[in-house]
Design an enzyme around this catalytic site. Sequence first.
Site, short mmCIF file in Angstrom:
data_model
loop_
_atom_site.label_atom_id
_atom_site.label_comp_id
_atom_site.label_asym_id
_atom_site.label_seq_id
_atom_site.Cartn_x
_atom_site.Cartn_y
_atom_site.Cartn_z
N LYS A 154 0.82 -1.21 0.00
CA LYS A 154 0.00 0.00 0.00
C LYS A 154 0.85 1.26 0.00
O LYS A 154 0.51 2.26 -0.64
CB LYS A 154 -0.92 0.00 1.23
CG LYS A 154 -1.90 1.16 1.28
CD LYS A 154 -2.83 1.03 2.46
CE LYS A 154 -3.83 2.18 2.51
NZ LYS A 154 -4.75 2.08 3.66
N LYS A 183 11.99 -3.47 2.28
CA LYS A 183 10.67 -2.87 2.12
C LYS A 183 10.82 -1.35 2.12
O LYS A 183 11.31 -0.77 3.09
CB LYS A 183 9.74 -3.31 3.26
CG LYS A 183 8.30 -2.88 3.10
CD LYS A 183 7.44 -3.51 4.20
CE LYS A 183 5.97 -3.18 4.04
NZ LYS A 183 5.14 -3.81 5.10
N LEU A 194 14.27 -6.80 6.02
CA LEU A 194 13.54 -8.00 6.40
C LEU A 194 14.22 -9.27 5.94
O LEU A 194 14.97 -9.27 4.95
CB LEU A 194 12.13 -7.95 5.80
CG LEU A 194 11.21 -6.83 6.29
CD1 LEU A 194 10.06 -6.62 5.31
CD2 LEU A 194 10.67 -7.15 7.68
N GLU A 195 13.94 -10.35 6.64
CA GLU A 195 14.38 -11.67 6.21
C GLU A 195 13.80 -11.97 4.83
O GLU A 195 12.63 -11.67 4.56
CB GLU A 195 13.88 -12.70 7.23
CG GLU A 195 14.20 -14.14 6.90
CD GLU A 195 13.60 -15.10 7.91
OE1 GLU A 195 13.77 -16.32 7.74
OE2 GLU A 195 12.95 -14.63 8.88
N TYR A 196 14.59 -12.55 3.97
CA TYR A 196 14.13 -12.90 2.63
C TYR A 196 13.52 -14.29 2.63
O TYR A 196 14.19 -15.28 2.95
CB TYR A 196 15.29 -12.84 1.64
CG TYR A 196 14.98 -13.36 0.26
CD1 TYR A 196 13.83 -12.95 -0.43
CD2 TYR A 196 15.84 -14.26 -0.38
CE1 TYR A 196 13.55 -13.43 -1.70
CE2 TYR A 196 15.57 -14.74 -1.65
CZ TYR A 196 14.42 -14.31 -2.30
OH TYR A 196 14.14 -14.79 -3.57
N ALA A 197 12.22 -14.36 2.32
CA ALA A 197 11.53 -15.65 2.22
C ALA A 197 11.51 -16.06 0.75
O ALA A 197 10.69 -15.57 -0.04
CB ALA A 197 10.11 -15.53 2.78
N ASP A 209 -4.19 -10.07 11.76
CA ASP A 209 -4.41 -10.16 10.32
C ASP A 209 -3.77 -11.42 9.74
O ASP A 209 -3.08 -11.36 8.71
CB ASP A 209 -3.88 -8.91 9.62
CG ASP A 209 -4.50 -8.70 8.24
OD1 ASP A 209 -5.55 -9.30 7.96
OD2 ASP A 209 -3.92 -7.94 7.43
N LYS A 223 -3.63 -14.44 7.56
CA LYS A 223 -4.27 -14.89 6.32
C LYS A 223 -3.16 -15.35 5.38
O LYS A 223 -1.98 -15.02 5.59
CB LYS A 223 -5.10 -13.78 5.68
CG LYS A 223 -4.29 -12.51 5.34
CD LYS A 223 -5.19 -11.44 4.75
CE LYS A 223 -4.37 -10.19 4.39
NZ LYS A 223 -5.23 -9.13 3.81
N GLU A 274 -2.09 -14.39 2.54
CA GLU A 274 -1.29 -13.32 1.94
C GLU A 274 -0.21 -12.80 2.88
O GLU A 274 0.78 -12.22 2.43
CB GLU A 274 -2.19 -12.15 1.51
CG GLU A 274 -3.17 -12.48 0.41
CD GLU A 274 -4.51 -12.97 0.93
OE1 GLU A 274 -5.53 -12.71 0.27
OE2 GLU A 274 -4.54 -13.62 2.01
N ASN A 275 -0.41 -12.99 4.19
CA ASN A 275 0.54 -12.49 5.18
C ASN A 275 1.44 -13.58 5.75
O ASN A 275 2.06 -13.40 6.79
CB ASN A 275 -0.20 -11.79 6.32
CG ASN A 275 -0.80 -10.46 5.88
OD1 ASN A 275 -0.39 -9.90 4.87
ND2 ASN A 275 -1.78 -9.99 6.62
N ASP A 320 4.05 -9.29 7.85
CA ASP A 320 3.14 -8.14 7.84
C ASP A 320 2.49 -7.91 9.20
O ASP A 320 1.33 -8.27 9.43
CB ASP A 320 2.07 -8.30 6.75
CG ASP A 320 1.44 -6.96 6.39
OD1 ASP A 320 1.54 -6.03 7.20
OD2 ASP A 320 0.85 -6.84 5.30
N THR A 364 -8.87 -8.46 7.69
CA THR A 364 -9.53 -8.77 6.43
C THR A 364 -10.90 -9.37 6.69
O THR A 364 -11.04 -10.24 7.54
CB THR A 364 -8.66 -9.77 5.63
OG1 THR A 364 -7.35 -9.20 5.47
CG2 THR A 364 -9.26 -10.05 4.26
#
Length: 248
Positions: free
Chosen positions: A26, A45, A93-96, A139, A141, A143-144, A157, A174
């Site tokens: 966002k 990020k 951030l840690e890279y996933a 949150d 879900k 996506e997170n 997130d 959500t």
Amino acid sequence: MSKTTAPEMVWKLSDFEIGRALGKGKFGNVYLAREVKSKYVVALKVMFKADLTKHKAVHQLKREIEIQSHLRHPNILRLFGYFYDDNRVYLILEYAKEGELYDKLRKMHAFDNQTAANYIYQIIDALECCHSRKVIHRDIKPENILIGANGDLKIADFGWCVHSPSSRETVCGTLDYLAPEMILRQPYNEKVDLWCLGVLTYEFLVGKPPFEHKDQLVTYKRIVNVDVQYPNEVNDLARSFINGVSLL
């Protein structure tokens, strides 16, 4: 990347080599990056201050940084540090490597029982860590949730996270994953994350959330009434688990 744990370290953009874009959010984008000296690969990020101010999200970001930077768990995405310049804020951030769990779920439509159970176990372990530190994610879900190089899940997130008070009435998260007490604007606690766990389990096994409907009012009513309708392929043990966390 031991340097990130040193409190005296002041990061700047020139400390990183920036690679391809990993995703868009966002308030900005996430990029693959490598710390110049150590060659350690991270996800960077990048958020615009103007957007954060416009959407009144500065306090939210500060809370996210404060909480996530202190969480240490193999199933929680690590926040190594942050820095900023005149226009942007950067989170290290840690890279996933394997990306969003959401993409894998959409590709497979649904997970088999063993895969779903393994994933849910990891999320439970991560949430126990959060709740033991009085942190509510709010949150949870697909996506997170990210997937690391070894296939382990990483809760990410923490933008909606909060230190759990005795009661809380803020509505966030959500729609398909909102707990009844949130919709009814009643006080709630960390059990809203457990509700999300039940919704997540159902979506893993069926391929869509249990209360999903094109009419939002119908979704609201189904959530408040805990109206879960199971397809035949969801076995009794799974139903018992989902009902258990949904009715806590």
